[in-house]
Design a protein around this motif. Structure first.
Motif, PDB file in Angstrom:
ATOM      1  N   SER A   1     -13.571   5.793   4.553  1.00 22.96           N
ATOM      2  CA  SER A   1     -12.175   5.717   4.559  1.00 22.96           C
ATOM      3  C   SER A   1     -11.238   6.550   4.061  1.00 22.96           C
ATOM      4  N   PRO A   2     -10.360   7.312   4.366  1.00 24.19           N
ATOM      5  CA  PRO A   2      -9.544   7.944   3.613  1.00 24.19           C
ATOM      6  C   PRO A   2      -8.770   7.256   2.638  1.00 24.19           C
ATOM      7  N   CYS A   3      -8.373   5.880   2.444  1.00 22.02           N
ATOM      8  CA  CYS A   3      -8.043   5.222   1.733  1.00 22.02           C
ATOM      9  C   CYS A   3      -8.644   5.145   0.303  1.00 22.02           C
ATOM     10  N   THR A   4     -10.181   4.987   0.500  1.00 22.96           N
ATOM     11  CA  THR A   4     -11.038   4.857  -0.607  1.00 22.96           C
ATOM     12  C   THR A   4     -10.892   6.329  -1.537  1.00 22.96           C
ATOM     13  N   GLN A   5     -11.004   7.451  -0.817  1.00 26.06           N
ATOM     14  CA  GLN A   5     -10.574   8.693  -1.507  1.00 26.06           C
ATOM     15  C   GLN A   5      -9.242   8.846  -2.115  1.00 26.06           C
ATOM     16  N   TRP A  15      -5.029   0.620   7.073  1.00 26.64           N
ATOM     17  CA  TRP A  15      -6.410   1.172   7.134  1.00 26.64           C
ATOM     18  C   TRP A  15      -7.072   0.349   5.685  1.00 26.64           C
ATOM     19  N   TRP A  16      -6.052   0.152   4.766  1.00 22.81           N
ATOM     20  CA  TRP A  16      -6.325  -0.373   3.393  1.00 22.81           C
ATOM     21  C   TRP A  16      -6.994  -1.754   3.707  1.00 22.81           C
ATOM     22  N   THR A  54      -0.522  -7.820  -5.459  1.00 17.64           N
ATOM     23  CA  THR A  54      -1.309  -6.777  -4.855  1.00 17.64           C
ATOM     24  C   THR A  54      -2.870  -7.090  -5.169  1.00 17.64           C
ATOM     25  N   SER A  55      -2.923  -7.876  -6.141  1.00 20.10           N
ATOM     26  CA  SER A  55      -4.482  -8.381  -6.635  1.00 20.10           C
ATOM     27  C   SER A  55      -5.520  -8.490  -5.499  1.00 20.10           C
ATOM     28  N   GLY A  56      -4.936  -9.023  -4.640  1.00 26.27           N
ATOM     29  CA  GLY A  56      -5.816  -9.347  -3.412  1.00 26.27           C
ATOM     30  C   GLY A  56      -6.504  -8.307  -2.610  1.00 26.27           C
ATOM     31  N   VAL A  57      -5.644  -6.973  -2.723  1.00 26.62           N
ATOM     32  CA  VAL A  57      -6.049  -5.839  -1.876  1.00 26.62           C
ATOM     33  C   VAL A  57      -6.083  -4.607  -2.855  1.00 26.62           C
ATOM     34  N   TYR A  58      -6.337  -4.925  -3.996  1.00 28.33           N
ATOM     35  CA  TYR A  58      -6.449  -3.778  -5.091  1.00 28.33           C
ATOM     36  C   TYR A  58      -7.356  -2.492  -4.529  1.00 28.33           C
ATOM     37  N   LYS A  59      -8.369  -2.789  -4.150  1.00 25.73           N
ATOM     38  CA  LYS A  59      -9.296  -1.848  -3.567  1.00 25.73           C
ATOM     39  C   LYS A  59      -9.066  -1.939  -2.002  1.00 25.73           C
ATOM     40  N   PRO A  60      -9.374  -0.662  -1.305  1.00 25.28           N
ATOM     41  CA  PRO A  60      -9.572  -0.776   0.043  1.00 25.28           C
ATOM     42  C   PRO A  60     -10.721  -1.087   0.835  1.00 25.28           C
ATOM     43  N   GLN A  61     -10.514  -1.606   1.892  1.00 22.52           N
ATOM     44  CA  GLN A  61     -11.925  -1.928   2.496  1.00 22.52           C
ATOM     45  C   GLN A  61     -12.645  -0.831   3.067  1.00 22.52           C
ATOM     46  N   ALA A  62     -13.788  -0.904   2.994  1.00 21.79           N
ATOM     47  CA  ALA A  62     -14.943   0.165   3.545  1.00 21.79           C
ATOM     48  C   ALA A  62     -14.580   0.215   5.105  1.00 21.79           C
ATOM     49  N   ARG A  63     -14.656   1.484   5.486  1.00 21.99           N
ATOM     50  CA  ARG A  63     -14.571   1.945   6.917  1.00 21.99           C
ATOM     51  C   ARG A  63     -15.801   2.686   7.322  1.00 21.99           C
ATOM     52  N   PHE A  72      -4.727  14.402   2.747  1.00 22.63           N
ATOM     53  CA  PHE A  72      -4.690  13.107   1.646  1.00 22.63           C
ATOM     54  C   PHE A  72      -6.144  12.968   1.079  1.00 22.63           C
ATOM     55  N   TYR A  73      -7.161  13.216   2.152  1.00 19.82           N
ATOM     56  CA  TYR A  73      -8.458  12.956   1.676  1.00 19.82           C
ATOM     57  C   TYR A  73      -8.938  13.917   0.745  1.00 19.82           C
ATOM     58  N   ARG A  74      -8.600  15.201   0.689  1.00 19.25           N
ATOM     59  CA  ARG A  74      -8.859  16.114  -0.185  1.00 19.25           C
ATOM     60  C   ARG A  74      -8.280  16.099  -1.361  1.00 19.25           C
ATOM     61  N   GLY A  75      -7.111  15.457  -1.571  1.00 20.59           N
ATOM     62  CA  GLY A  75      -6.325  15.628  -2.790  1.00 20.59           C
ATOM     63  C   GLY A  75      -5.166  16.861  -2.603  1.00 20.59           C
ATOM     64  N   ASN A  76      -4.933  17.200  -1.719  1.00 22.22           N
ATOM     65  CA  ASN A  76      -3.887  17.997  -1.487  1.00 22.22           C
ATOM     66  C   ASN A  76      -2.563  17.387  -1.242  1.00 22.22           C
TER      67      ASN A  76
END
Length: 542
Positions: free
Chosen positions: A16-20, A86-87, A167-176, A243-247
């Motif tokens: 998931s790009p959101c995880t990164q 995606w999150w 936002t506590s219920g969605v603090y971390k994104p779901q895995a894809r 976004f994934y690479r931190g650019n």
């Protein structure tokens, strides 16, 4: 795959790009993730904003596998809506911002989204689509660049009211994982009803891996999104990967050639996906000669064949336009021409990407073509190829054979293995029993010094079956005649390929991707040739 005695299934890894993005927000929060209309977001600010939107969608009942539609232009809200979807495990479904209300309604019926995000600038359109019925619609009312065009219905949500949401219920994104559906993108529909192309996270991942392997992209790069983001070309060439690479991603709401050149200098932009019409507009702009565009290491141009004359014009400025070829279904790139080969293989779309296969097939017999120089339909196979069309098994079955996607593009391969696009299979003109490829004639017309743009289509002809019609946009004050067109084209083309009629226009119709809108052009030509305007069309025997 077995590592240290433990079996691992690579297809189940979280990509998931959101995880990164979440990791960047944690470990390097001050890095700039996005710039929209000069407003900068650090990765921490970006992740917080996405988390807020995700919490709202979650509260609204959006679940894994649901679709979230987006109606609007390039903006920060486009990106927030995509990453928020995606999150929480949903699929993002952006629409062409130029569509009419009936067209949007048709896509909504096809895609059946749970929720719809609407830019304030498109509020009237949304109201005409939904009427007074209650739908979960989130209206972006806090973008000063695109304020609402009217009052937001009381039963719709507003982005300005999302601040302070839990936002506590969605603090971390779901895995894809590879097989999860990321995007549902609708084709332009220039040859019929749009089809929903299913792109998985694996499709996006493998295209990005192809690009990173072949293209000079680097950590810390700044990329520009100036082409419409609802097309996979702009969205998945550099933007998602950045976004994934931190650019950093710079988003332009509209394409303005002057502003593009200003921002290239200002932000030292290194990469961008552009279509030929945008490159031409930049070249024609008064700032082009003096603009410092030297930071642009990776200009990928696709969506239509790039006229060799345009490539040469950029090379004179020290910029190498890197051609690629693909479609929405290939997410998007199937072939790529490295900069070092641009001059030697001028006009080529390159060779297959590292993790993608391409072959030529006879469209009449279905047999593979091995001969050098022989034209056939280009078929594509690989992990970047879409899984099919949404709720359309008939179209999916027609477009795929044993995993090979039928692109509908005609091309050939030279003795060195480089591919050249000839034309769209459906655009081919048969005149007097001979095949005429409009793109070939258009490339020759692009070399005409008095023509700013052109399109070539076929028109019914009692004698020849079809005749070649050139629609041209000349420079101001220039009188372009059929004779001058035929004289120019006759230096490069066989006589049966020469235009038999010329229609002069002030603008060549294009779709939102910058491609020639052949459906609209054919309709225009048919109407002109069958009306009293026909006597204004120049024609002669060839």
């Amino acid at each position: 795959m077995i590592v240290n005695g433990v079996e691992h299934n690579a297809s189940q890894f979280n990509i998931s790009p959101c995880t990164q993005v979440n990791k960047h927000a944690e470990y390097q929060p001050e890095l700039i993730a996005m710039i929209y209309e000069d407003r900068k977001y650090t990765f921490k600010e970006f992740a917080d904003k996405v988390r807020t939107w995700a919490a709202h969608l979650d509260d609204a009942g959006v679940e894994q596998g649901d679709r979230v539609a987006y109606i609007g232009m390039n903006s920060e809200s486009f990106v927030f809506a995509m990453f928020a979807s995606w999150w929480i495990g949903a699929t993002f479904m952006p629409f062409n911002f130029r569509l009419s209300a009936p067209e949007v309604s048709q896509l909504l019926m096809q895609g059946t989204p749970h929720s719809v995000v609407v830019e304030g600038s498109h509020l009237e359109l949304a109201q005409s689509v939904f009427g007074i019925e209650r739908h979960h619609v989130l209206v972006v009312d806090d973008d000063p660049i695109a304020p609402p065009t009217g009052d937001v219905p009381i039963y719709w949500s507003k982005s300005s009211s999302l601040q302070g949401i839990d936002t506590s219920g969605v603090y971390k994104p779901q895995a894809r994982v590879m097989s999860d559906l990321a995007l549902l993108l609708f084709t332009s529909g220039t040859t019929g009803l749009p089809k929903g192309v299913q792109l998985t996270f694996g499709n996006l991942w493998w295209n990005s891996t192809n690009v990173d392997t072949m293209v000079d992209t680097r950590p810390g790069d700044v990329t520009l999104a100036a082409a419409p983001l609802f097309h996979v070309g702009a969205l998945n060439s550099f933007v998602i990967r950045s976004f994934y690479r931190g650019n950093t991603v710079v988003i332009h709401r509209n394409f303005d050639p002057g502003k593009v050149m200003e921002d290239v200098e200002r932000y030292q932009i290194a990469s961008s996906f552009l279509v030929p019409a945008q490159l031409q507009a930049m070249y024609n702009h008064e700032k082009f000669a003096e603009a410092d565009l030297s930071s642009m290491r990776a200009i990928i141009c696709a969506g239509a064949p790039v006229p060799p004359v345009l490539i040469r014009e950029y090379m004179e400025k020290g910029l190498v336009v890197q051609q690629a070829w693909g479609l929405t279904e290939t997410s998007p790139f199937a072939t790529y021409l490295p900069p070092r080969m641009t001059e030697e293989k001028l006009g080529s779309c390159g060779f297959p990407m590292p993790y993608t296969q391409v072959k030529l097939v006879d469209p009449d017999t279905g047999e593979s073509i091995e001969e050098v120089g022989r034209t056939g339909e280009m078929w594509v196979k690989g992990p970047n190829v879409a899984t099919g069309y949404w709720n359309n098994p008939e179209a999916t079955q027609k477009a795929y054979t044993a995993g090979w996607f039928h692109s509908g593009d005609l091309g050939y391969v030279d003795e060195d293995g480089y591919y050249f696009i000839v034309d769209r299979l459906k655009d081919m003109i048969i005149s007097g029993g001979e095949n005429v490829y409009p793109a070939e004639v258009e490339r020759v017309l692009a070399e005409h010094e008095d023509i700013l743009g052109s399109a070539v289509v076929g028109s019914p002809d009692e004698k020849w079956g079809e005749s070649v019609v050139a629609v041209v946009h000349p420079r101001d004050g220039v009188n372009v005649t059929l004779e001058s067109i035929q004289t120019h084209c006759g230096k490069h083309l066989a006589r049966y390929k020469l235009p038999r009629k010329v229609i002069v226009v002030d603008e060549i119709p294009r779709n939102s991707a910058g491609k020639l809108d052949k459906l609209k052009i054919r309709t225009m030509v048919r109407e002109i040739l069958s009306s009293e305007l026909a006597d204004e069309v120049q024609g002669t025997k060839v």
